[in-house]
Design a protein around this motif. Structure first.
Motif, mmCIF file in Angstrom:
data_model
loop_
_atom_site.group_PDB
_atom_site.id
_atom_site.type_symbol
_atom_site.label_atom_id
_atom_site.label_comp_id
_atom_site.label_asym_id
_atom_site.label_seq_id
_atom_site.Cartn_x
_atom_site.Cartn_y
_atom_site.Cartn_z
ATOM 1 N N TYR A 33 88.961 3.846 15.655
ATOM 2 C CA TYR A 33 90.050 4.774 15.964
ATOM 3 C C TYR A 33 90.094 5.048 17.462
ATOM 4 N N LEU A 45 95.221 11.301 16.559
ATOM 5 C CA LEU A 45 95.060 9.863 16.349
ATOM 6 C C LEU A 45 96.188 9.083 17.019
ATOM 7 N N GLN A 48 94.628 3.267 14.543
ATOM 8 C CA GLN A 48 93.487 3.003 13.679
ATOM 9 C C GLN A 48 93.490 1.524 13.318
ATOM 10 N N ASP A 56 97.252 2.069 11.266
ATOM 11 C CA ASP A 56 98.184 3.158 11.563
ATOM 12 C C ASP A 56 98.347 3.250 13.064
ATOM 13 N N ARG A 98 87.018 2.250 5.458
ATOM 14 C CA ARG A 98 88.264 2.988 5.292
ATOM 15 C C ARG A 98 88.619 2.996 3.819
ATOM 16 N N GLY A 99 89.335 4.049 3.420
ATOM 17 C CA GLY A 99 89.827 4.101 2.054
ATOM 18 C C GLY A 99 88.802 4.606 1.062
ATOM 19 N N ARG A 100 87.677 5.041 1.591
ATOM 20 C CA ARG A 100 86.656 5.559 0.691
ATOM 21 C C ARG A 100 86.397 7.000 1.087
ATOM 22 N N VAL A 101 86.679 7.916 0.186
ATOM 23 C CA VAL A 101 86.507 9.332 0.496
ATOM 24 C C VAL A 101 85.047 9.599 0.811
ATOM 25 N N GLY A 102 84.832 10.337 1.848
ATOM 26 C CA GLY A 102 83.466 10.671 2.217
ATOM 27 C C GLY A 102 82.945 9.869 3.380
ATOM 28 N N THR A 103 83.820 9.179 4.067
ATOM 29 C CA THR A 103 83.368 8.376 5.202
ATOM 30 C C THR A 103 83.709 9.095 6.494
ATOM 31 N N GLU A 104 82.679 9.604 7.172
ATOM 32 C CA GLU A 104 82.956 10.321 8.407
ATOM 33 C C GLU A 104 83.046 9.357 9.582
ATOM 34 N N ALA A 105 83.757 9.782 10.593
ATOM 35 C CA ALA A 105 83.904 9.004 11.809
ATOM 36 C C ALA A 105 82.891 9.477 12.843
ATOM 37 N N PHE A 106 82.355 8.533 13.610
ATOM 38 C CA PHE A 106 81.412 8.823 14.684
ATOM 39 C C PHE A 106 82.125 8.573 16.007
ATOM 40 N N ASP B 31 92.186 15.230 0.656
ATOM 41 C CA ASP B 31 91.134 15.257 -0.354
ATOM 42 C C ASP B 31 89.731 15.255 0.242
ATOM 43 N N TYR B 32 89.651 15.350 1.552
ATOM 44 C CA TYR B 32 88.344 15.343 2.193
ATOM 45 C C TYR B 32 88.446 16.143 3.470
ATOM 46 N N LEU B 34 86.257 17.953 6.858
ATOM 47 C CA LEU B 34 85.060 17.814 7.681
ATOM 48 C C LEU B 34 85.056 18.875 8.770
ATOM 49 N N TYR B 36 83.451 19.226 12.692
ATOM 50 C CA TYR B 36 82.814 18.568 13.809
ATOM 51 C C TYR B 36 82.456 19.619 14.841
ATOM 52 N N PRO B 44 82.984 14.644 19.826
ATOM 53 C CA PRO B 44 82.680 15.453 18.639
ATOM 54 C C PRO B 44 81.593 14.782 17.799
ATOM 55 N N PHE B 46 79.723 14.839 13.948
ATOM 56 C CA PHE B 46 79.923 15.262 12.569
ATOM 57 C C PHE B 46 78.894 16.316 12.180
ATOM 58 N N GLY B 95 92.471 10.190 1.237
ATOM 59 C CA GLY B 95 92.109 8.854 0.782
ATOM 60 C C GLY B 95 91.351 8.037 1.791
ATOM 61 N N GLY B 96 90.559 8.692 2.638
ATOM 62 C CA GLY B 96 89.783 7.970 3.629
ATOM 63 C C GLY B 96 90.577 7.547 4.842
ATOM 64 N N ASN B 97 91.833 7.924 4.898
ATOM 65 C CA ASN B 97 92.642 7.569 6.046
ATOM 66 C C ASN B 97 92.480 8.568 7.181
ATOM 67 N N LEU B 99 91.882 11.027 10.190
ATOM 68 C CA LEU B 99 91.514 12.429 10.251
ATOM 69 C C LEU B 99 92.568 13.178 11.042
#
Lengths: 116, 111
Positions: A33, A45, A48, A56, A98-106, B31-32, B34, B36, B44, B46, B95-97, B99
């Protein structure tokens, strides 16, 4: 594990000049990103990537901004020509999937751009 | 269109007390969520997250609460420490898209 690397850390240019930023994501991270953070605001953003494809870029000012991610690893963001309102911190981030809930960005440390 | 709002620009708390940072969102498809933390001249980092199927997630001194009906989440830090002084960003994803971030809240913990 090495983090997200960005360069340069700081850049000052005159309006109408061009500038490029570089980002190397965390090894193995498929998603990359580019965010723009204007002073006093949250990161916004710009684009991506999933591997080397664009997922995107709806908020990327395409008349002056361009980005690429050749070979699906590192990436460059270019501004040409720059405007005063482009002064901001440009943050690169990566995530594992991507597309998996719970994936944080660093995030990387960012490049602070000042356009004078 | 601000989909994620942090209405308090700053918060000052005494060391050892609880810090509560608030965040509201408008898009019910998120749905998610966070949080930071950001120190000056750094990107930032996490802190903690929560899925929309839960209403609470705890990690050491940090707890995030999610109230879906009110479209509101909060971050509790107990006890607050001077090293917690930073800018805290709330972010939401679908959906993981991408932030979507709030504008941030500056937390100052006084010793």
């Amino acid at each position: 594990e090495a983090g997200v690397a960005q360069s340069p850390r700081y850049k000052i240019i005159e309006k109408r000049q061009s500038v490029a930023f570089w980002c190397n994501p965390i090894s193995g991270h498929a998603t990359l990103y580019w965010y723009q953070q204007i002073l006093g605001q949250g990161p916004k953003l710009l684009i991506q990537f999933q591997n080397n494809g664009v997922v995107d870029d709806s908020q990327l000012p395409k008349d002056r901004f361009s980005a690429e991610r050749l070979k699906g690893v590192d990436s460059t963001l270019k501004i040409q020509p720059a405007k005063l309102e482009d002064s901001a911190v440009y943050l690169c981030a990566s995530s594992l999937d991507r597309g998996r809930v719970g994936t944080e960005a660093f995030f990387g440390q960012g490049t602070r751009l000042t356009v004078v | 269109d601000q989909q994620v709002k942090q209405n308090s620009p700053s918060l000052s708390v005494q060391e050892g007390r609880i810090s509560i940072l608030n965040c509201d969102y408008t898009n019910s498809m998120f749905d998610y969520f966070l949080w930071y933390k950001k120190y000056p001249a750094e990107g930032p980092t996490f802190l903690i997250s929560i899925s929309s199927i839960k209403d609470k997630n705890e990690d050491g001194r940090f707890t995030v609460f999610l109230n879906k009906s009110a479209k509101h989440l909060s971050l509790h830090i107990v006890p607050s420490q001077p090293g917690d002084s930073a800018v805290y960003f709330c972010a939401a994803a679908r959906g993981g898209n991408k932030l979507v971030f709030g504008a941030g809240t500056i937390l100052r913990v006084k010793s």
